[in-house]
Motif scaffolding. Structure first.
Motif, mmCIF file in Angstrom:
data_model
loop_
_atom_site.group_PDB
_atom_site.id
_atom_site.type_symbol
_atom_site.label_atom_id
_atom_site.label_comp_id
_atom_site.label_asym_id
_atom_site.label_seq_id
_atom_site.Cartn_x
_atom_site.Cartn_y
_atom_site.Cartn_z
ATOM 1 N N LYS A 182 0.881 -1.081 -0.093
ATOM 2 C CA LYS A 182 -0.002 -0.064 0.136
ATOM 3 C C LYS A 182 0.979 1.160 -0.121
ATOM 4 N N ARG A 183 2.040 1.374 0.758
ATOM 5 C CA ARG A 183 2.958 2.368 0.702
ATOM 6 C C ARG A 183 3.327 2.598 -0.717
ATOM 7 N N CYS A 184 3.773 1.478 -1.252
ATOM 8 C CA CYS A 184 4.331 1.693 -2.757
ATOM 9 C C CYS A 184 3.308 2.363 -3.648
ATOM 10 N N PHE A 185 2.072 1.707 -3.435
ATOM 11 C CA PHE A 185 1.023 2.380 -4.318
ATOM 12 C C PHE A 185 0.663 3.701 -3.962
ATOM 13 N N ASP A 186 0.541 4.143 -2.581
ATOM 14 C CA ASP A 186 0.742 5.538 -2.373
ATOM 15 C C ASP A 186 1.501 6.433 -3.165
ATOM 16 N N ILE A 187 2.597 5.978 -3.336
ATOM 17 C CA ILE A 187 4.018 6.591 -4.193
ATOM 18 C C ILE A 187 3.344 6.727 -5.419
ATOM 19 N N ARG A 188 3.261 5.851 -6.113
ATOM 20 C CA ARG A 188 2.695 5.375 -7.311
ATOM 21 C C ARG A 188 1.332 6.352 -7.851
ATOM 22 N N LYS A 189 0.575 6.557 -6.835
ATOM 23 C CA LYS A 189 -0.485 7.555 -7.045
ATOM 24 C C LYS A 189 -0.230 8.762 -6.945
ATOM 25 N N SER A 190 0.538 9.194 -6.264
ATOM 26 C CA SER A 190 0.937 10.574 -6.031
ATOM 27 C C SER A 190 1.876 10.895 -7.164
ATOM 28 N N ILE A 191 2.774 10.157 -7.596
ATOM 29 C CA ILE A 191 3.422 10.112 -9.033
ATOM 30 C C ILE A 191 2.163 10.553 -10.179
ATOM 31 N N LEU A 192 1.158 9.628 -10.319
ATOM 32 C CA LEU A 192 0.306 9.646 -11.303
ATOM 33 C C LEU A 192 -0.570 11.041 -11.293
ATOM 34 N N LYS A 193 -0.892 11.382 -9.939
ATOM 35 C CA LYS A 193 -1.727 12.819 -9.894
ATOM 36 C C LYS A 193 -0.923 13.971 -9.935
ATOM 37 N N GLN A 194 0.217 13.911 -9.503
ATOM 38 C CA GLN A 194 1.008 15.237 -9.589
ATOM 39 C C GLN A 194 1.827 15.511 -10.724
ATOM 40 N N ALA A 195 2.280 14.260 -11.609
ATOM 41 C CA ALA A 195 3.157 14.363 -12.640
ATOM 42 C C ALA A 195 2.296 13.762 -14.019
ATOM 43 N N GLY A 196 1.412 13.175 -13.710
ATOM 44 C CA GLY A 196 0.711 12.873 -14.860
ATOM 45 C C GLY A 196 1.053 11.525 -15.515
ATOM 46 N N LEU A 197 0.266 10.753 -16.407
ATOM 47 C CA LEU A 197 0.367 9.517 -16.667
ATOM 48 C C LEU A 197 1.589 9.085 -17.360
ATOM 49 N N GLU A 198 2.300 9.769 -18.210
ATOM 50 C CA GLU A 198 3.729 9.337 -18.811
ATOM 51 C C GLU A 198 4.779 9.297 -17.693
ATOM 52 N N VAL A 199 4.663 10.065 -16.919
ATOM 53 C CA VAL A 199 5.909 10.018 -15.810
ATOM 54 C C VAL A 199 5.671 8.722 -15.093
ATOM 55 N N ARG A 257 10.371 0.206 -25.738
ATOM 56 C CA ARG A 257 9.099 -0.180 -26.576
ATOM 57 C C ARG A 257 7.774 -0.541 -25.370
ATOM 58 N N GLU A 258 8.064 -0.882 -24.443
ATOM 59 C CA GLU A 258 7.087 -1.166 -23.489
ATOM 60 C C GLU A 258 6.451 0.035 -23.160
ATOM 61 N N LEU A 259 7.091 1.198 -22.962
ATOM 62 C CA LEU A 259 6.647 2.544 -22.545
ATOM 63 C C LEU A 259 5.635 2.901 -23.827
ATOM 64 N N ASP A 260 6.513 3.000 -25.072
ATOM 65 C CA ASP A 260 5.558 3.355 -26.302
ATOM 66 C C ASP A 260 4.386 2.679 -26.333
ATOM 67 N N HIS A 261 4.325 1.235 -26.130
ATOM 68 C CA HIS A 261 3.082 0.498 -26.178
ATOM 69 C C HIS A 261 1.987 0.954 -24.980
ATOM 70 N N LEU A 262 2.371 1.054 -23.871
ATOM 71 C CA LEU A 262 1.617 1.488 -22.843
ATOM 72 C C LEU A 262 0.875 2.824 -23.147
ATOM 73 N N LEU A 263 1.962 3.816 -23.723
ATOM 74 C CA LEU A 263 1.144 5.226 -23.937
ATOM 75 C C LEU A 263 0.304 5.130 -25.032
ATOM 76 N N LEU A 296 -6.912 3.723 -13.695
ATOM 77 C CA LEU A 296 -5.730 3.131 -13.123
ATOM 78 C C LEU A 296 -6.137 3.381 -11.426
ATOM 79 N N LEU A 297 -6.540 4.365 -11.321
ATOM 80 C CA LEU A 297 -6.834 4.722 -9.606
ATOM 81 C C LEU A 297 -7.977 3.806 -9.365
ATOM 82 N N ALA A 298 -8.905 3.335 -10.112
ATOM 83 C CA ALA A 298 -10.190 2.331 -9.887
ATOM 84 C C ALA A 298 -9.414 1.032 -9.570
#
Length: 258
Positions: free
Chosen positions: A121-138, A162-168, A177-179
């Motif tokens: 959950k702590r790791c996901f808190d960090i990932r959610k903060s990155i998503l909300k504050q820096a956006g999907l690409e970051v 290549r994996e990043l390009d695919h995901l984007l 993602l948040l759901a």
């Protein structure tokens, strides 16, 4: 729901693979050819990811994801399957085996758990903060840090690009993602494990940054029909980083079921 069938569809047994948070059928590229030698292989994109586009509903749960597997099984004419699940995919497999046991021949769970650990959950808190504050690409650029060992990433930069390009280009949305993360954080079947009726294989990586490997050890203690396989290295995505060792585990686990 988008799915693919590999191998001989007439095989008497089927295996269905469910990936982690990314939800992509492409996650299993190193496993499909090996599994196709002995199974009808079904891979799919989870709803709200990749080619299974859609907006996830309010209150989306792991039980909804398990129902999606039932949809894929019906569409692919698969009555019963061995389920392989990585992380979130493992949770989906556990849920499916509890709510529809007649559909599950066995479970092979990779770095999974029965109740979401506080470290995760702590790791996901960090990932959610990155998503909300820096956006999907970051967020997507940071994702491999939680999945793979640093030396492996150093040697596989082109693959990660290549994996990043695919995901984007795969239609990910912040809301979906948040759901999906919220569903993971709420997951808890720790009081229902005694109801599991199928054999379970547990694969754990000691150097998993996201999910402590002790989660698999604890699962093994709670289950009556389990086999534990521990890898010294491989990180969270060990089937990607250590495909030969992981595929050997597949062979060992399924040979033991015969």
């Amino acid at each position: 729901m988008y799915y693919e069938i590999h191998g001989d569809a007439s095989h008497s047994e089927a295996v269905l693979l469910s990936s982690g948070l990314g939800g992509s059928h492409q996650y299993w590229q190193a496993q499909v050819p090996e599994l196709a030698k002995r199974f009808k292989v079904v891979i799919y994109d989870q709803y709200g990811t990749g080619k299974s586009a859609g907006v996830l509903p309010h209150g989306y749960k792991i039980a909804d994801m398990a129902a999606e597997i039932e949809t894929v099984m019906a569409q692919s004419r698969t009555e019963r399957a061995h389920i392989i699940g990585h992380a979130l995919g493992g949770l989906i497999g556990l849920q499916l085996a509890l709510q529809s046991p007649e559909k599950v021949a066995s479970l092979l769970l990779i770095n999974a758990w029965d109740k979401t650990d506080e470290h995760t959950k702590r790791c996901f808190d960090i990932r959610k903060s990155i998503l909300k504050q820096a956006g999907l690409e970051v967020y997507l650029k940071a994702q491999p840090l939680f999945l793979y060992p640093s030396e492996w990433m150093k040697s596989n930069r082109a693959l990660l690009d290549r994996e990043l390009d695919h995901l984007l280009s795969s239609g990910f949305s912040e809301d979906n993602l948040l759901a999906r993360i919220a569903a993971i954080e709420a997951f808890d079947v720790s009081q229902s494990l005694q109801e599991l009726a199928c054999p379970v294989g547990l694969v754990a990586s000691k150097d998993d940054l996201l999910v402590p490997y002790s989660c698999s050890l604890e699962l093994d203690k709670k289950l009556t029909q389990s086999s534990l396989y521990v890898l010294e290295h491989g990180g969270h995505g060990c089937n990607v980083t250590e495909p030969e060792a992981f595929n050997h585990i597949l062979e060992t686990f399924y040979d033991a079921l015969r």
